[in-house]
Design a protein around this motif. Structure first.
Motif, PDB file in Angstrom:
ATOM      1  N   ARG A  46       0.827  -1.203   0.000  1.00  0.00           N
ATOM      2  CA  ARG A  46       0.000   0.000   0.000  1.00  0.00           C
ATOM      3  C   ARG A  46       0.862   1.253   0.000  1.00  0.00           C
ATOM      4  NH1 ARG A  46      -5.406  -0.804   1.247  1.00  0.00           N
ATOM      5  NH2 ARG A  46      -5.837  -2.911   1.949  1.00  0.00           N
ATOM      6  N   ASN A  55      -4.816   1.378  -2.537  1.00  0.00           N
ATOM      7  CA  ASN A  55      -5.345   0.024  -2.431  1.00  0.00           C
ATOM      8  C   ASN A  55      -4.656  -0.863  -3.461  1.00  0.00           C
ATOM      9  OD1 ASN A  55      -7.310   0.703  -0.419  1.00  0.00           O
ATOM     10  ND2 ASN A  55      -8.451   1.734  -2.051  1.00  0.00           N
ATOM     11  N   HIS A 101     -10.404  -8.214  -2.179  1.00  0.00           N
ATOM     12  CA  HIS A 101      -9.792  -6.870  -2.185  1.00  0.00           C
ATOM     13  C   HIS A 101     -10.825  -5.789  -2.438  1.00  0.00           C
ATOM     14  CE1 HIS A 101      -5.457  -7.373  -1.616  1.00  0.00           C
ATOM     15  NE2 HIS A 101      -5.697  -8.609  -2.020  1.00  0.00           N
ATOM     16  N   GLN A 104     -13.046  -5.456   0.699  1.00  0.00           N
ATOM     17  CA  GLN A 104     -12.331  -4.914   1.861  1.00  0.00           C
ATOM     18  C   GLN A 104     -12.052  -3.412   1.704  1.00  0.00           C
ATOM     19  OE1 GLN A 104      -8.482  -6.857   2.747  1.00  0.00           O
ATOM     20  NE2 GLN A 104      -7.768  -4.812   3.271  1.00  0.00           N
ATOM     21  N   ASP A 105     -11.659  -2.988   0.517  1.00  0.00           N
ATOM     22  CA  ASP A 105     -11.216  -1.600   0.349  1.00  0.00           C
ATOM     23  C   ASP A 105     -12.301  -0.651  -0.134  1.00  0.00           C
ATOM     24  OD1 ASP A 105      -8.667  -2.103   1.272  1.00  0.00           O
ATOM     25  OD2 ASP A 105      -7.964  -2.786  -0.681  1.00  0.00           O
ATOM     26  N   TYR A 106     -13.387  -1.187  -0.653  1.00  0.00           N
ATOM     27  CA  TYR A 106     -14.487  -0.324  -1.130  1.00  0.00           C
ATOM     28  C   TYR A 106     -15.814  -0.842  -0.580  1.00  0.00           C
ATOM     29  CZ  TYR A 106     -10.736   1.034  -4.252  1.00  0.00           C
ATOM     30  OH  TYR A 106      -9.525   1.451  -4.743  1.00  0.00           O
TER      31      TYR A 106
END
Ligand code: HEM
Length: 343
Positions: A46, A55, A101, A104-106
């Motif tokens: 990151r 991300n 991913h 988790q990130d959006y």
């Protein structure tokens, strides 16, 4: 952060533009005033907030429009997505990696809920809410790699590892810089890199292959690659050369700022857990010259890089015809000041 997705096109009327925010986060690839091929790999970890490295699987304002463009390409040419039969475990690995991913990130845009092998996937920007059994392709509307890569920005190759080599045995490739999955499928690392000039002779591919054969799970790696495209067209494939090749003849000193785009690929490589294959993600970012020169240090450096390119690279990247026009136009942005090392 909630992303406002743009309604735009990458063909016909070419309404693609970058917001100010996206210009600022563009992955400008040059850390010095000249460019040569190298094994430019670093750990895919990151990076800074509001950068494309924030991300590890980046989703941006072009997501919905890019997915629409991909669907149009696939409708015309289903062979842009192919997987050899032994790649099914790798397809599931890819689905898991991308879903985890993105969710988790959006979290405001994607949700993944697991109940044993029963998974529910919600993709709000695309209006998708599917429940399926992980490992059972009959429970999805498409095979697993196609299903998830119709919902993830970038092109994807899955390479199998055997006989001390990597083999391009699956992929979803609709936004490529003039190469063809249908041509390359089943080839090994040296074979599909065959057309690249200079790099073989200086040992880039020998070293890169050695490095990748030892890639560890949980330690992805990345590199940047770049080329240029006339008009913000994602699908510059050999299959459609008759559509985009002639665009090169339309560049003039008056329209070069609007028409010419720097095209940067953020490539990340991931060892997959079940299959031991490697997922190669090619995330493409486009920026027009007009947008690029709003950042003075980029406007200063780009003409220097373009001027210094070896002729073989100019030719391979398809820049020969328009390089003089680009250099003339860019010259006014190079005030002669030294550019410090770094970007
Ligand atoms: C170009 C695939 C990894 C360096 C290409 C091309 C393909 C490709 C299909 C286009 C070749 C053509 O003209 O037909 C892949 C895949 C990889 C991978 C699937 C991973 C499994 C790497 C790595 C490096 C590298 C690790 C270097 C460290 C290059 C370079 C070019 C190239 C320098 C020429 C690009 C340009 O000038 O625009 N690659 N590649 N590749 N690749 Fe790779």
């Amino acid at each position: 952060m909630t992303i406002t997705f743009r309604n735009e096109t990458f063909r016909d009327d070419f309404t693609f533009r970058n917001s100010l925010y996206n210009i600022r986060r563009f992955p400008f690839p040059f850390d010095r005033d000249e460019y040569m091929y190298s094994v430019n790999m670093e750990p895919h970890v990151r990076g800074k907030k509001d950068s494309v490295f924030e991300n590890l699987i980046d989703v941006d304002e072009h997501y919905v429009a890019e997915m629409h463009d991909r669907a149009l390409v696939l409708k015309e040419d289903p062979l842009r997505c192919q997987a050899l039969p032994h790649m099914m475990a790798a397809q599931w690995d890819t689905l898991e990696l991308l879903m985890e991913h993105q969710a988790q990130d959006y979290p405001e845009h994607f949700t993944l809920t697991k109940n044993g092998d029963r998974w529910r996937w919600i993709n709000r920007p695309m209006g998708i809410d599917d429940t399926f059994t992980f490992g059972d392709p009959s429970t999805l509307p498409y095979p697993p790699m196609e299903y998830i890569t119709r919902q993830a920005q970038g092109d994807f190759c899955i390479v199998d590892q055997r006989d001390n080599n990597l083999w391009m045995d699956a992929g979803m490739v609709t936004t490529q810089a003039d190469w063809s999955l249908d041509f390359d499928i089943g080839m090994n690392f040296m074979e599909w890199h065959g057309p690249v000039p200079l790099a073989h002779q200086i040992g880039v591919f020998d070293r890169a292959l050695k490095f990748l054969l030892n890639l560890q799970q949980g330690k992805p790696t990345r590199r940047l690659n770049w080329t240029m495209t006339v008009n913000p067209r994602l699908d510059t494939s050999p299959e459609n050369y008759h559509k985009w090749g002639p665009d090169r003849t339309t560049v003039t000193p008056e329209n070069v700022g609007e028409k010419m785009h720097l095209r940067v690929e953020l490539q990340s490589l991931w060892r997959l857990p079940r299959s031991n294959a490697i997922l190669f993600v090619i995330r493409c970012y486009l920026i027009s010259f007009n947008e690029l020169v709003t950042v003075p240090k980029w406007g200063r450096r780009l003409p220097r890089v373009l001027k210094s390119l070896p002729p073989e690279i100019v030719d391979y990247k398809g820049l020969s015809r328009n390089r003089p026009i680009m250099l003339d136009w860019l010259a006014k942005y190079d005030d002669g000041a030294p550019t410090s090392a770094g970007i």
